[in-house]
Motif scaffolding. Sequence first.
Motif, PDB file in Angstrom:
ATOM      1  N   SER A   9      -8.392  11.622 -13.399  1.00 30.81           N
ATOM      2  CA  SER A   9      -7.617  11.987 -12.214  1.00 30.81           C
ATOM      3  C   SER A   9      -7.754  10.922 -11.147  1.00 30.81           C
ATOM      4  N   TYR A  10      -6.633  10.557 -10.533  1.00 28.28           N
ATOM      5  CA  TYR A  10      -6.683   9.602  -9.430  1.00 28.28           C
ATOM      6  C   TYR A  10      -7.545  10.176  -8.299  1.00 28.28           C
ATOM      7  N   GLY A  11      -8.396   9.318  -7.757  1.00 29.71           N
ATOM      8  CA  GLY A  11      -9.306   9.750  -6.704  1.00 29.71           C
ATOM      9  C   GLY A  11     -10.708  10.015  -7.184  1.00 29.71           C
ATOM     10  N   THR A  12     -10.939   9.836  -8.491  1.00 32.15           N
ATOM     11  CA  THR A  12     -12.283   9.949  -9.036  1.00 32.15           C
ATOM     12  C   THR A  12     -12.735   8.567  -9.501  1.00 32.15           C
ATOM     13  N   GLY A  13     -14.039   8.378  -9.596  1.00 34.81           N
ATOM     14  CA  GLY A  13     -14.555   7.107 -10.076  1.00 34.81           C
ATOM     15  C   GLY A  13     -14.082   5.933  -9.236  1.00 34.81           C
ATOM     16  N   PRO A  14     -13.525   4.886  -9.865  1.00 32.50           N
ATOM     17  CA  PRO A  14     -13.163   3.663  -9.154  1.00 32.50           C
ATOM     18  C   PRO A  14     -12.095   3.837  -8.079  1.00 32.50           C
ATOM     19  N   THR A  15     -11.284   4.897  -8.153  1.00 37.26           N
ATOM     20  CA  THR A  15     -10.202   5.069  -7.176  1.00 37.26           C
ATOM     21  C   THR A  15     -10.546   6.059  -6.074  1.00 37.26           C
ATOM     22  N   ASN A  16     -11.797   6.443  -5.964  1.00 42.75           N
ATOM     23  CA  ASN A  16     -12.191   7.420  -4.951  1.00 42.75           C
ATOM     24  C   ASN A  16     -11.820   6.978  -3.545  1.00 42.75           C
ATOM     25  N   VAL A  17     -11.944   5.695  -3.256  1.00 44.57           N
ATOM     26  CA  VAL A  17     -11.689   5.205  -1.890  1.00 44.57           C
ATOM     27  C   VAL A  17     -10.217   5.271  -1.517  1.00 44.57           C
ATOM     28  N   GLY A  18      -9.321   5.337  -2.507  1.00 43.73           N
ATOM     29  CA  GLY A  18      -7.894   5.336  -2.214  1.00 43.73           C
ATOM     30  C   GLY A  18      -7.278   6.711  -2.061  1.00 43.73           C
ATOM     31  N   PRO A  74      -3.593   9.639 -13.333  1.00 47.78           N
ATOM     32  CA  PRO A  74      -2.381  10.022 -12.613  1.00 47.78           C
ATOM     33  C   PRO A  74      -2.699  10.683 -11.285  1.00 47.78           C
ATOM     34  N   VAL A  75      -1.744  10.565 -10.362  1.00 52.10           N
ATOM     35  CA  VAL A  75      -1.817  11.336  -9.124  1.00 52.10           C
ATOM     36  C   VAL A  75      -1.389  12.771  -9.444  1.00 52.10           C
ATOM     37  N   THR A  76      -1.010  13.560  -8.466  1.00 52.00           N
ATOM     38  CA  THR A  76      -0.686  14.972  -8.697  1.00 52.00           C
ATOM     39  C   THR A  76       0.436  15.120  -9.719  1.00 52.00           C
ATOM     40  N   LEU A  77       0.200  15.935 -10.730  1.00 51.89           N
ATOM     41  CA  LEU A  77       1.147  16.094 -11.833  1.00 51.89           C
ATOM     42  C   LEU A  77       2.241  17.110 -11.502  1.00 51.89           C
ATOM     43  N   THR A  78       3.453  16.819 -11.970  1.00 51.78           N
ATOM     44  CA  THR A  78       4.582  17.741 -11.816  1.00 51.78           C
ATOM     45  C   THR A  78       5.284  17.901 -13.159  1.00 51.78           C
ATOM     46  N   ASP A  79       6.198  18.849 -13.215  1.00 54.34           N
ATOM     47  CA  ASP A  79       7.014  19.053 -14.406  1.00 54.34           C
ATOM     48  C   ASP A  79       8.421  18.517 -14.217  1.00 54.34           C
ATOM     49  N   GLU A  80       8.595  17.568 -13.314  1.00 54.98           N
ATOM     50  CA  GLU A  80       9.903  16.948 -13.124  1.00 54.98           C
ATOM     51  C   GLU A  80      10.336  16.233 -14.404  1.00 54.98           C
ATOM     52  N   PRO A  81      11.650  16.114 -14.626  1.00 53.05           N
ATOM     53  CA  PRO A  81      12.133  15.420 -15.824  1.00 53.05           C
ATOM     54  C   PRO A  81      11.874  13.920 -15.741  1.00 53.05           C
ATOM     55  N   TRP A  82      12.047  13.265 -16.860  1.00 52.30           N
ATOM     56  CA  TRP A  82      11.858  11.814 -16.946  1.00 52.30           C
ATOM     57  C   TRP A  82      12.717  11.098 -15.912  1.00 52.30           C
ATOM     58  N   ALA A  83      12.091  10.185 -15.164  1.00 48.36           N
ATOM     59  CA  ALA A  83      12.810   9.438 -14.130  1.00 48.36           C
ATOM     60  C   ALA A  83      12.516   7.956 -14.234  1.00 48.36           C
ATOM     61  N   GLY A  84      12.291   7.476 -15.436  1.00 45.52           N
ATOM     62  CA  GLY A  84      11.970   6.077 -15.642  1.00 45.52           C
ATOM     63  C   GLY A  84      10.481   5.846 -15.713  1.00 45.52           C
ATOM     64  N   ALA A  85      10.118   4.653 -16.126  1.00 42.48           N
ATOM     65  CA  ALA A  85       8.706   4.309 -16.280  1.00 42.48           C
ATOM     66  C   ALA A  85       7.972   4.446 -14.950  1.00 42.48           C
ATOM     67  N   PRO A  86       6.747   4.955 -14.986  1.00 43.71           N
ATOM     68  CA  PRO A  86       5.991   5.131 -13.737  1.00 43.71           C
ATOM     69  C   PRO A  86       5.472   3.799 -13.216  1.00 43.71           C
ATOM     70  N   ARG A  87       4.974   3.834 -11.978  1.00 43.52           N
ATOM     71  CA  ARG A  87       4.288   2.671 -11.423  1.00 43.52           C
ATOM     72  C   ARG A  87       2.840   2.737 -11.861  1.00 43.52           C
ATOM     73  N   THR A  88       2.319   1.645 -12.361  1.00 41.07           N
ATOM     74  CA  THR A  88       0.925   1.594 -12.789  1.00 41.07           C
ATOM     75  C   THR A  88       0.231   0.415 -12.115  1.00 41.07           C
ATOM     76  N   SER A  89      -1.065   0.574 -11.887  1.00 41.75           N
ATOM     77  CA  SER A  89      -1.833  -0.518 -11.303  1.00 41.75           C
ATOM     78  C   SER A  89      -3.268  -0.416 -11.749  1.00 41.75           C
ATOM     79  N   THR A  90      -3.960  -1.543 -11.723  1.00 40.42           N
ATOM     80  CA  THR A  90      -5.389  -1.561 -12.045  1.00 40.42           C
ATOM     81  C   THR A  90      -6.227  -1.863 -10.803  1.00 40.42           C
ATOM     82  N   ASP A  91      -5.584  -1.863  -9.641  1.00 38.42           N
ATOM     83  CA  ASP A  91      -6.309  -2.100  -8.394  1.00 38.42           C
ATOM     84  C   ASP A  91      -6.390  -0.857  -7.513  1.00 38.42           C
ATOM     85  N   GLY A  92      -5.965   0.292  -8.054  1.00 36.44           N
ATOM     86  CA  GLY A  92      -6.038   1.544  -7.311  1.00 36.44           C
ATOM     87  C   GLY A  92      -4.838   1.834  -6.438  1.00 36.44           C
TER      88      GLY A  92
END
Length: 221
Positions: free
Chosen positions: A113-122, A161-179
């Motif tokens: 989950s986003y906000g745990t471990g390395p991404t806690n500060v963000g 991932p950030v907060t999960l939803t059941d929205e339909p596919w809307a294209g590839a998500p944004r991903t990052s390794t810097d948080g």
Amino acid sequence: MKVLVVGATGGSGRAAVTELVSRGHDVTALSRHASSLPGVRGVDGDATDAALVDRLVQGQDAVVVTLGISESAVRVRLRGPSGTPMDIRSRGTRTVLAAMRRHGVRRVVVQTSYGTGPTNVGLPLVNRLIFAVLLRPQIADTERQGAELRASGLDWVEVQPVTLTDEPWAGAPRTSTDGSIEGVKVSRAQVGWFLAEAVEDATLTGRTVSVSAGAAVPVTV
């Protein structure tokens, strides 16, 4: 590739199974109701059952873990989960990692989950409050899960991932390794797509990847 998906009937797990099958992978699915999934070898069972997990991990090329508690967060906080152990994320992941080491299976992709471990500060303030008040036991278990993964010695990818939803596919998500993230929500369909990407993309090995919705891309038919 032969891929085992653990937690295969949750929202992200089901989406990952669908995406992996569409890419031609040979998928085995494990969850309490996995036999209901079409087009895969579905095995009904518990991710903390060491003997079962050991048998299913043997011979795989990669494992995807999408464990979680599907019950209402309010109910879980007030009364505890009724059908799933509170520590399912860490205990199930620990069971999988141990089996992988025994059988020499190297590639593992785990959704935390986003906000745990390395991404806690963000983590935004409102989410930080939700984590502290409503989700505290589940977040504590997710922290343990991520720590187990990062210390595993395997070829791991942590997908946050950030907060999960059941929205339909809307294209590839944004991903990052810097948080960094773009928005605080992402659909399970997008997360499932990226979980399959992480199985295939060796350049992500040893990275924690944040996943957010990004800019919506119109889907044409």
